[in-house]
Design a protein around this motif. Structure first.
Motif, PDB file in Angstrom:
ATOM      1  N   ARG A  92       1.526   0.460  -9.301  1.00  0.00           N
ATOM      2  CA  ARG A  92       0.403   0.127  -8.397  1.00  0.00           C
ATOM      3  C   ARG A  92      -0.358  -1.080  -8.923  1.00  0.00           C
ATOM      4  N   GLU A  93      -0.578  -1.097 -10.226  1.00  0.00           N
ATOM      5  CA  GLU A  93      -1.321  -2.194 -10.830  1.00  0.00           C
ATOM      6  C   GLU A  93      -0.545  -3.515 -10.745  1.00  0.00           C
TER       7      GLU A  93
ATOM      8  N   TRP B 203       6.389   6.579  -7.722  1.00  0.00           N
ATOM      9  CA  TRP B 203       5.436   5.459  -7.774  1.00  0.00           C
ATOM     10  C   TRP B 203       4.404   5.774  -8.842  1.00  0.00           C
TER      11      TRP B 203
ATOM     12  N   PRO C 179       1.094   4.642 -11.632  1.00  0.00           N
ATOM     13  CA  PRO C 179      -0.112   3.795 -11.690  1.00  0.00           C
ATOM     14  C   PRO C 179       0.207   2.372 -12.184  1.00  0.00           C
TER      15      PRO C 179
ATOM     16  N   SER D 148      -0.394   0.587  -2.945  1.00  0.00           N
ATOM     17  CA  SER D 148      -0.532   2.029  -3.167  1.00  0.00           C
ATOM     18  C   SER D 148       0.709   2.734  -2.625  1.00  0.00           C
ATOM     19  N   ILE D 149       0.841   3.997  -2.977  1.00  0.00           N
ATOM     20  CA  ILE D 149       1.986   4.777  -2.497  1.00  0.00           C
ATOM     21  C   ILE D 149       1.966   4.869  -0.974  1.00  0.00           C
TER      22      ILE D 149
ATOM     23  N   THR E   2       2.055  -4.316  -8.685  1.00  0.00           N
ATOM     24  CA  THR E   2       2.382  -4.754  -7.322  1.00  0.00           C
ATOM     25  C   THR E   2       1.161  -4.930  -6.438  1.00  0.00           C
TER      26      THR E   2
END
Length: 166
Positions: free
Chosen positions: A101-102, A96, A98, A107-108, A104
Motif C-alpha cells: 500500500r505504501e 495485499w 501495508p 488500497s486493497i 503503490t
C-alpha cells in the motif's frame, strides 16, 4: 508544432507501462510477515518465491495486454493488481500488505477489483485452452489421469477457498 516539441525533447518520450511499475513494486512484493499456505516464509524460501512472483507478474501483465478493459486503467493500478494476483495465486497471505500500500499508493479496495478481473481472465483462458486441446490419450493412461485429476481438483478447490483476496 508537434515536431518542434519532439525535437525539443530529442525524441526521447516514454509512456510508462505496467512493466515499468512492476519492477518497482516487486521490491515490496515479499514481506517478512508473509505466510505461504499457512507457514511463515523463511529466508531460504524468499529467493524461490520471488522467482515465482516475477513469473506470475509477467504472466498477469501479458493477460492484461490481451483484454482491452485493462488498457482503460492506469498502468500503475494494473501493475499493482498483477502483484496482488501473483501473491494470491502463490498462496501468500495476505494478498495485499501495508508495504505494498505504501509503495503503490493503492488500497486493497482499489486493487481488489482489478486483481479479481485478472484472475477471472486467467481462468477464462485456461478453460478455453483446455476445451480446444484435442490430444489422444491411451485408455489405460486416461484412468490414471482421471484419478490424479480428481484428487488434484479436490485439493485445488479446497486451497482456492482458503485463498481469498483481502
Amino acid at each position: 508544432m508537434e515536431l518542434l516539441l519532439l525535437e525539443f525533447f530529442c525524441w526521447n518520450l516514454v509512456l510508462p507501462t505496467s512493466a515499468h511499475y512492476i519492477e518497482y513494486y516487486k521490491m515490496a512484493a515479499l514481506c517478512k510477515d508473509d505466510n505461504l499456505n499457512g507457514e511463515k516464509v523463511t529466508p531460504q524460501m524468499e529467493t524461490k518465491i520471488m522467482k515465482y512472483i516475477s513469473k506470475y507478474c509477467k504472466y498477469f501483465l501479458d493477460i492484461s495486454l490481451q483484454d482491452f478493459a485493462f488498457a482503460q486503467l492506469p498502468p500503475s493500478l494494473v501493475a499493482a493488481a498483477a502483484i496482488a494476483s501473483s501473491r494470491h495465486s502463490l498462496g501468500l497471505i495476505p494478498s495485499w500488505t501495508p508495504q505494498l500500500r505504501e509503495v503503490t499508493g493503492f488500497s486493497i479496495s482499489q486493487v481488489q477489483p482489478v486483481a479479481l478481473a485478472l484472475i477471472s481472465v486467467y481462468y477464462h483462458y485456461r478453460a478455453r485452452d483446455s476445451e480446444t486441446e484435442n490430444v489422444e490419450v491411451p485408455s489405460e493412461m486416461m484412468s490414471k489421469i482421471n484419478t490424479s485429476c480428481s484428487t488434484s481438483n479436490e485439493n485445488t478447490k479446497r486451497n482456492s477457498k482458503q485463498r481469498v483476496i483481502a
